[in-house]
Design a protein around this motif. Structure first.
Motif: not given
Length: 270
Positions: A97-101, A122-135, A190-193
């Motif tokens: 999912s976008p959240a997991a990625a 589309a998944t990457v485009d939607a989450m890009r603003r929430n991944t600040p390190a991604l240049e 069993t928890g966060t990846p």
């Protein structure tokens, strides 16, 4: 490591390319459904050009770069180019999912992601603003995708690197068996990846052990249909085959495996 193996994954691949320059390294389907061939020499050239382009983007030893795709020649080229620079591949399953990625991208501080296909883009485009390190976002296949100025085309990077010369070799960082090659995330049941670090030496030992145990060689052809995000496929069906000088044929998909087996007639399949 006992000195019998090359010092890095890229060095092992380069030895195969030197031994079998005109042999088919990869077989992949074109838009007409027929298989196309890429030789070891052509693959090495694409890898070196892409590595040079990535270096110009600022990718350096130790940086983490993600691949969000299934499998194919672009995956293989990106993997080897990143490892040549001493950077680290973070594979992301195409089913996440976008959240997991986004969690994986942020936890690993990935600065660049390779992405394939309209849905994953589309998944990457939607989450890009929430991944600040991604240049940077590099698109493998632009079919049906409107790529704007904020994205890079894989084909452009793989073509524009220029030929490797002595000065390029001097700039390439030293990569050894103890350096990290990939960070693979657990499923999170069993928890966060959690990111599991595998070194060049880990993978080299496994791959060359498999070559010896199963007598894999340049006369072999392997049909790949499992995702390269999984280390079983990436170690056994990707690195092992490339180090042995074998040919990797990519199935179009799970639904085409029977037809692909008829066309490729592989002696090896996982």
């Amino acid at each position: 490591m006992n000195g019998a193996f090359p010092n890095s994954i890229y060095a092992a691949f380069r030895e195969s390319a030197a031994r079998y320059p005109h042999k088919s390294a990869l077989l992949f389907k074109g838009r007409d459904g027929e298989y196309r061939s890429m030789s070891y020499e052509a693959l090495e050239e694409s890898v070196d050009r892409l590595a040079a382009s990535l270096a110009r983007l600022g990718v350096a030893k130790g940086d983490r770069l993600a691949v969000f795709a299934y499998h194919g020649p672009e995956w293989a080229t990106a993997d080897l180019a990143v490892l040549k620079l001493g950077a680290v591949i973070v594979p992301i399953y195409h089913t996440l999912s976008p959240a997991a990625a986004a969690y994986i991208l942020n936890d690993s501080s990935c600065k660049l992601i390779f992405v394939a296909g309209k849905e994953l883009f589309a998944t990457v485009d939607a989450m890009r603003r929430n991944t600040p390190a991604l240049e940077h976002v590099v698109v493998f296949d632009e079919s049906g995708i409107e790529v704007d100025k904020g994205y890079l085309r894989f084909g452009d990077l793989a073509a524009a690197g220029g030929s490797a010369g002595p000065s390029d070799a001097e700039k390439t960082p030293s990569v050894g068996p103890g350096d990290p090659a990939t960070v693979v995330y657990t499923s999170g049941t069993t928890g966060t990846p959690k990111g599991v670090v595998l070194s060049h030496g880990n993978i080299l030992f496994d791959a060359f052990s498999l070559i010896r145990r199963f007598n894999v060689g340049p006369d072999d052809t392997y049909l790949s249909f499992l995702p390269l995000c999984h280390m079983l496929e990436r170690t056994c069906g990707h690195f092992t085959m490339l180090f042995a000088g074998a040919t990797i044929a990519y199935a179009e998909g799970v639904s085409t495996i029977i037809d692909d087996v008829r066309k490729v007639r592989p002696p090896i399949i996982i």
